[in-house]
Design an enzyme around this catalytic site. Structure first.
Site: not given
Length: 339
Positions: A2-3, A52, A329
């Site tokens: 989740p951002e 976050k 990533r």
């Protein structure tokens, strides 16, 4: 993962339905039994997000800190407002570029209210604040509404780390990276380690902090945007999209990025974060007409310029989108548009 927009939406769900209520806390899974016992039976007095991280305050001075990490999610049931923060509070919207909820600022029509649009993953993104419903709502990287419930509270499903329960609303947490009860001083220490968040810091102060942090580092900008000590809330999707929208090579050292472009990155992040909280999705393509906008809400592949488009033609120049691993990533970018 989740951002930032997702965590702000979750915090607002708690603010809407839990703050001001006595909360029964438990750990159906058993791994958080001691922490749950510390806050059980207390009134929740605050709910806030920074990047976050989410912080829930309880009477007596204890805070529950949660970081969802890669796999965490909150399941809300009972009297829950679906997409409770589809419209931002006036002070949030004004603090982010002075825009109201009626104007997306990107040339696209406002769709913050009206009939919901359901995407292919059953994500209901366009409910405005309205009457609560006795339903199920999963809030994580994506939001997914389940069936309405007949029995409250429902039996815990799966490995529930912590359950927070009021007389009419229930929140079950699964799979977080962090879940701990801490003091106010410890909350302040966590926040002090984080970079600015456009929905927490003043726009001017946040811009100055971000610009100074980027401009004194030789680290590539594509890495800096994911560093939560530089700026809070940006994840893999927003990183790729912000860099494309800026026409910026992700390999450029931070200190070599022109100052005016660094400032525009901050302002664009502010715009995208506000829109993400308002709409509930990471919509990073702007200037869409009504038909294209609705198509983008239904299909995630139509929402972004470069993210998840490796090998596909750039929407602007036609060059195949590149993908490489950066700090573990996947980074997506256009070798022509981002030079």
């Amino acid at each position: 993962m989740p951002e930032g927009h997702s965590v702000h939406r979750i915090a607002r769900q708690f603010a809407e339905h839990f703050v001001g209520h006595t909360v029964r806390a438990s750990s159906p899974q058993g791994r958080f039994a001691a922490g749950a016992a510390k806050i059980d039976g207390r009134v929740m007095t605050d709910a806030r997000a920074v990047g976050k991280h989410m912080f829930l305050e309880f009477g007596g001075g204890d805070w529950l800190r949660v970081h969802l990490g890669m796999y965490g999610a909150w399941d809300f049931t009972g009297d829950v407002t679906v997409s409770a923060t589809a419209t931002l509070a006036d002070d949030d919207a004004e603090g982010a570029e002075g825009r109201s909820d009626d104007d997306s600022g990107d040339g696209s029509p406002d769709r913050s209210a009206g009939s919901p649009i359901i995407d292919a993953a059953a994500e209901d993104s366009l409910h405005s604040i309205g009457a609560p419903r006795r339903t199920r709502l999963r809030m994580a990287e994506r939001e997914k509404q389940g069936e309405d419930i007949d029995v409250f509270p429902p039996e815990p499903i799966g490995q529930v780390r912590v359950r927070l329960l009021t007389e009419s609303s229930c929140a079950d947490l699964r799979g977080p990276t962090a879940c701990e009860v801490i003091t106010a001083d410890e909350v302040a220490a966590v926040i002090a380690r984080l970079g600015p968040d456009p929905l927490v810091d003043s726009p001017e102060e946040g811009e100055e902090r971000f610009t100074a942090a980027v401009r004194r580092r030789a680290t590539p900008i594509g890495v800096l945007l994911m560093d939560q000590s530089i700026v809070s809330g940006i994840g893999n999707i927003y990183r790729a999209e912000l860099l494309f929208r800026a026409g910026l090579d992700p390999h450029t050292p931070g200190k070599q990025v022109p100052e005016d472009l660094v400032r525009e990155l901050w302002r664009d992040w502010t715009r995208l974060l506000v829109d993400g909280v308002r709409v509930g999705q990471m919509m990073t393509m702007d200037g869409l007409d009504e038909e294209a906008y609705r198509r983008a809400l239904v299909h995630r592949d139509d929402r972004h310029w470069v993210y998840h488009r490796a090998g596909l033609p750039c929407r602007v120049c036609g060059t195949n989108i590149a993908m490489e691993l950066v700090a573990g990533r996947k980074l997506y970018w256009c070798p022509v548009c981002q030079t």
